[in-house]
Write an enzyme that holds these catalytic residues in place. Structure first.
Site, PDB file in Angstrom:
ATOM      1  N   VAL A 122       3.851  -0.801   4.208  1.00 45.15           N
ATOM      2  CA  VAL A 122       2.515  -1.127   4.700  1.00 45.15           C
ATOM      3  C   VAL A 122       1.828  -1.993   3.647  1.00 45.15           C
ATOM      4  O   VAL A 122       1.793  -1.632   2.463  1.00 45.15           O
ATOM      5  CB  VAL A 122       1.693   0.141   4.971  1.00 45.15           C
ATOM      6  CG1 VAL A 122       0.307  -0.224   5.494  1.00 45.15           C
ATOM      7  CG2 VAL A 122       2.417   1.042   5.958  1.00 45.15           C
ATOM      8  N   LEU A 139       0.816  -1.217   0.000  1.00 46.97           N
ATOM      9  CA  LEU A 139       0.000   0.000   0.000  1.00 46.97           C
ATOM     10  C   LEU A 139       0.845   1.260   0.000  1.00 46.97           C
ATOM     11  O   LEU A 139       0.428   2.303  -0.494  1.00 46.97           O
ATOM     12  CB  LEU A 139      -0.919   0.009   1.231  1.00 46.97           C
ATOM     13  CG  LEU A 139      -1.966  -1.100   1.311  1.00 46.97           C
ATOM     14  CD1 LEU A 139      -2.712  -1.018   2.639  1.00 46.97           C
ATOM     15  CD2 LEU A 139      -2.945  -0.995   0.143  1.00 46.97           C
ATOM     16  N   ASP A 155       3.361  14.645  13.943  1.00 51.44           N
ATOM     17  CA  ASP A 155       3.635  14.329  12.532  1.00 51.44           C
ATOM     18  C   ASP A 155       2.351  14.375  11.711  1.00 51.44           C
ATOM     19  O   ASP A 155       2.091  13.497  10.900  1.00 51.44           O
ATOM     20  CB  ASP A 155       4.307  12.961  12.415  1.00 51.44           C
ATOM     21  CG  ASP A 155       4.965  12.756  11.053  1.00 51.44           C
ATOM     22  OD1 ASP A 155       5.259  13.776  10.386  1.00 51.44           O
ATOM     23  OD2 ASP A 155       5.174  11.606  10.649  1.00 51.44           O
TER      24      ASP A 155
END
Length: 756
Positions: free
Chosen positions: A452, A444, A563
């Site tokens: 991921v 992904l 973040d």
């Protein structure tokens, strides 16, 4: 007969007076000899200079069990009149590195200077007239009432004295009122601990003044920071005595140092600070460190975390354990070195992945070498040996044992007793099957942690699996961080953690699958952003704001994300936003306004100026990032894009210039012209500019943000934002990229996540 008795009494009293007068003298004149039978007593009687016999415990060192030293001590420690307080520890030693073998030591001022002579050894020169071109007559040595031993010159026919040498310039392990810690053009004032409780030679720890950050620092062998006082000496804990110590910092062209004075009390005479052999700092007899012992695993109370090889994690620490070694699988190794302390041994063991601990018995405790434990061990009391053993956190240990158990099924449920939330622990076999052995077709995206993957569980449930990259130097810390944090967070606008998998170095987090990937996948793609009309974008902005408000105010733990960016906003099947990636997040106390870190993490373009430049962060740092995201959502442009006005500017600067000239609508994504509400768009642009203001105090809270979005609060006028020019962005980009290249050295951790 009566007259004779009176005469005898008068003679006795006169002799006693003469003896007391001689004993109480505080000056040694040039040409006089001061030996083991003599004493100098300071004016007021608090301090005494004398030769002392120091016994080395628990047994002999280099064939000796004692040594003689010229020392300054509290007078009361010699007379037993200290009111029960332990004031026997010497305040200063002239020859701490060169003990005298017998009672032959003598202090003299001769034609060469101030020195200690002895039988069978070279003189110990404390001061030389020739090397300093000092006058050689009218010289005397005075023990002052402050405890300072001063060699001074009296000018002829005047009362002017010049200090040639003083003990305060050569401190040992004791910091008295009036002494300095710092440095000048030709001096460096610092404390060094004893090698052990009984051996005065310089040991493992040094106490120094750091003038740049205005703090006291305890160093281990001048190589590693062990403890710091923090700015304004915040980590020094003096309990009820704190008000008695008044510290003053001095900085001028010649000197930079700290010193302290005392508030007069009946206990003032015993006030002093001592650098103990084990790295602790004492004021009088009270430990002044907020943390009694820095074990390498904590930053509590000013302790510094011990750096080590990759085999040591931030959770590893030393614990005292009674150990029975198991042979032959267990081995031990010893090294004997009279200058090595237990703390040197612990540092050496920490850096050696084969070492499990160090022996902490009396013989090694007193500075006589190291005994290392290597290999498996069994706790017990058969041998009765006490080791400082490096242990790992019990939570990780239990998880590791659980994951490597042959009896573990495909999925095991793990309940966190603190909050009752259950997590699934998936077997590696199941993860491999779900991802088709991490097939590239299931990839992904990639990020700072690693790739991921999409996975499909046997039930048919789709999941997203974040696989920790083995080459990620910062990954283990953030993996634990995210696992602990996100398991305790429950909100519709936060991505949900389903479970995890650990097998050896393989560490994975399993999330709910977000079929529509991340927000940047749409916003920054010219064709895909057409799919997001204004009502959908406004709903996404509101959802992100609600998720942040929960993190900052309503969650069980108060969280600063650190973040936030569009790639960390995931979209579910209904395009509802969910904040993800909590690996960089920090828990903060409600009373904590501006925590500070020397480890800058995040993504340039989204970082608040106070965080990017100074390492200071707060909830307002997240507000800044939210403001940048709002402007990106409205415009469809990245903040790092370059725009031209009368100078190169970024998106934040462009939005400011347009707003300032009353042309904010020019910022809006052209694909929104038929679907947007002008009032809502203008509100979002103005609110975005309020969120990116330079000062954190000027930025709204997330509660205010939501009130403004809902029309419940009027928007103030924004001020010029931070990082509004392209030059600003180039500077911060250059700084961050430079630190990013060296993150394994200075602890920088960057996140540059791709779309999922």
């Amino acid at each position: 007969m009566l007259i004779s008795l009176k005469l005898v009494l008068l003679i006795i009293l006169t002799c006693l007076w003469i003896c007391c007068a001689v004993a109480a003298r505080n000056t040694l004149n040039q040409g006089e000899k001061f030996n083991s039978s003599h004493r100098l007593v300071s004016k007021g009687g608090l301090f005494t200079l004398l030769f002392i016999k120091q016994e080395y415990r628990p047994f002999s060192w280099d064939g000796k069990d004692f040594g003689f030293y010229l020392a300054i001590q509290y007078t009361d420690s010699l007379t037993g009149s200290s009111g029960g307080e332990d004031v026997s520890h010497p305040i200063w030693l002239a020859n701490r590195e060169d003990a005298i073998a017998d009672e032959s030591g003598a202090l003299i001022i001769d034609a060469t200077g101030l020195k200690i002579t002895r039988h069978g050894g070279n003189p110990i020169q404390l001061f030389s007239f020739h090397s300093t071109n000092s006058p050689t007559n009218n010289i005397s040595l005075v023990l002052q009432g402050s405890g300072n031993l001063v060699l001074q010159h009296y000018a002829n026919n005047s009362n002017i004295t010049t200090i040639l040498w003083q003990s305060f310039d050569y401190p040992t392990d004791t910091f008295l009122p009036g002494m300095k810690l710092g440095f000048s053009r030709d001096k460096n004032w610092s404390l060094s601990s004893w090698l052990s409780q009984s051996i005065p030679a310089p040991g493992a720890f040094n106490l120094k003044w750091d003038p740049l950050q205005e703090r006291l620092v305890v160093w281990l062998r001048d190589e590693m920071v062990y403890w710091t006082s923090g700015e304004n000496l915040a980590n020094i804990r003096l309990a009820d005595s704190n008000k008695d110590y008044n510290f003053t910092k001095v900085s001028n062209g010649d000197e930079q140092y700290v010193h302290y004075t005392l508030r007069p009390t009946w206990l003032t005479k015993y006030r002093r600070m001592v650098m103990n052999y084990d790295g602790d700092l004492y004021a009088r007899d009270v430990n002044v460190l907020d943390s009694y012992f820095c074990a390498g695993d904590s930053t509590k109370g000013g302790c510094e975390r011990w750096e080590g090889p990759k085999c040591r994690s931030n959770g590893d620490k030393y614990e005292m354990k009674t150990v029975t070694t198991t042979y032959p699988s267990s081995t031990s190794h010893s090294t004997y070195n009279k200058s090595v302390t237990l703390y040197d041994c612990k540092d050496m063991c920490w850096k050696d992945c084969k070492c499990l601990g160090v022996y902490a018995g009396d013989d090694y405790k007193y500075g006589l070498g190291c005994h290392f434990l290597i290999g498996p061990y069994v706790e017990g009391d058969i041998r009765g040996d006490s080791y400082q053993v490096i242990t790992r956190p019990q939570t990780e240990k239990s998880l590791l044992e659980l994951m490597t158990s042959d009896e573990m099924g495909e999925i095991t449920e793990f309940q966190d007793g603190n909050n009752g939330h259950n997590l699934n622990i998936y077997s590696p076999k199941l993860i491999n099957s779900a991802t088709n052995c991490f097939s590239p077709e299931n990839l992904l995206g990639k990020g700072g942690f690693g790739p991921v993957f999409k996975g499909t569980m046997p039930s048919g449930q789709a999941v997203a699996i974040k696989r920790l990259s083995r080459g990620s130097g910062q990954g283990l810390v953030e993996f634990k961080n995210e696992l602990i944090l996100i398991a305790k967070l429950q909100h519709t606008n936060l991505v949900r953690l389903l479970g995890f998998c650990i097998q050896g170095e393989e560490k994975m987090l399993v999330y709910e699958y977000m079929p529509n990937k991340s927000l940047d996948f749409f916003i920054f793609d010219e064709s895909k952003r057409k799919l997001l009309d204004w009502s959908m974008r406004f709903r996404i902005i509101e959802g992100i704001a609600q998720g942040l408000l929960y993190l900052h105010k309503y969650s069980r733990l108060r969280i600063i994300h650190r973040d936030l960016k569009l790639s960390n906003i995931l979209l579910d099947e209904n395009m509802n936003p969910k904040i993800s990636d909590f690996g960089m997040a920090r828990i903060y106390k409600t009373s904590e306004v501006e925590p500070n870190t020397n480890r800058i993490v995040g993504t340039y373009g989204y970082m608040a100026p106070e965080y990017a430049m100074e390492g200071t962060f707060s909830v307002k740092s997240d507000v800044y990032s939210f403001g940048v995201m709002m402007l990106e959502i409205v415009s469809g442009k990245k903040n790092t894009s370059n725009f031209q006005f009368d100078r190169p500017i970024n998106l934040v600067g462009y939005a400011w210039e347009l707003w300032k000239h009353g042309a904010s609508l020019e910022l809006v994504d052209p694909t929104l012209k038929d679907s947007c509400s002008k009032n809502q768009v203008l509100k979002c642009i103005t609110l975005g500019l309020l969120c990116v203001e330079d000062s954190p105090l000027d930025r709204p809270t997330m509660s205010d943000v939501i009130s403004m979005l809902n029309g419940e609060m009027q928007l103030p006028l924004p001020k010029r934002p931070a990082f509004s020019t392209a030059r600003n962005m180039v500077e911060i980009n250059s700084r961050v990229e430079k630190e990013k290249e060296n993150y394994t050295i200075n602890g920088l951790s960057m996140s540059e996540m791709d779309a999922r």
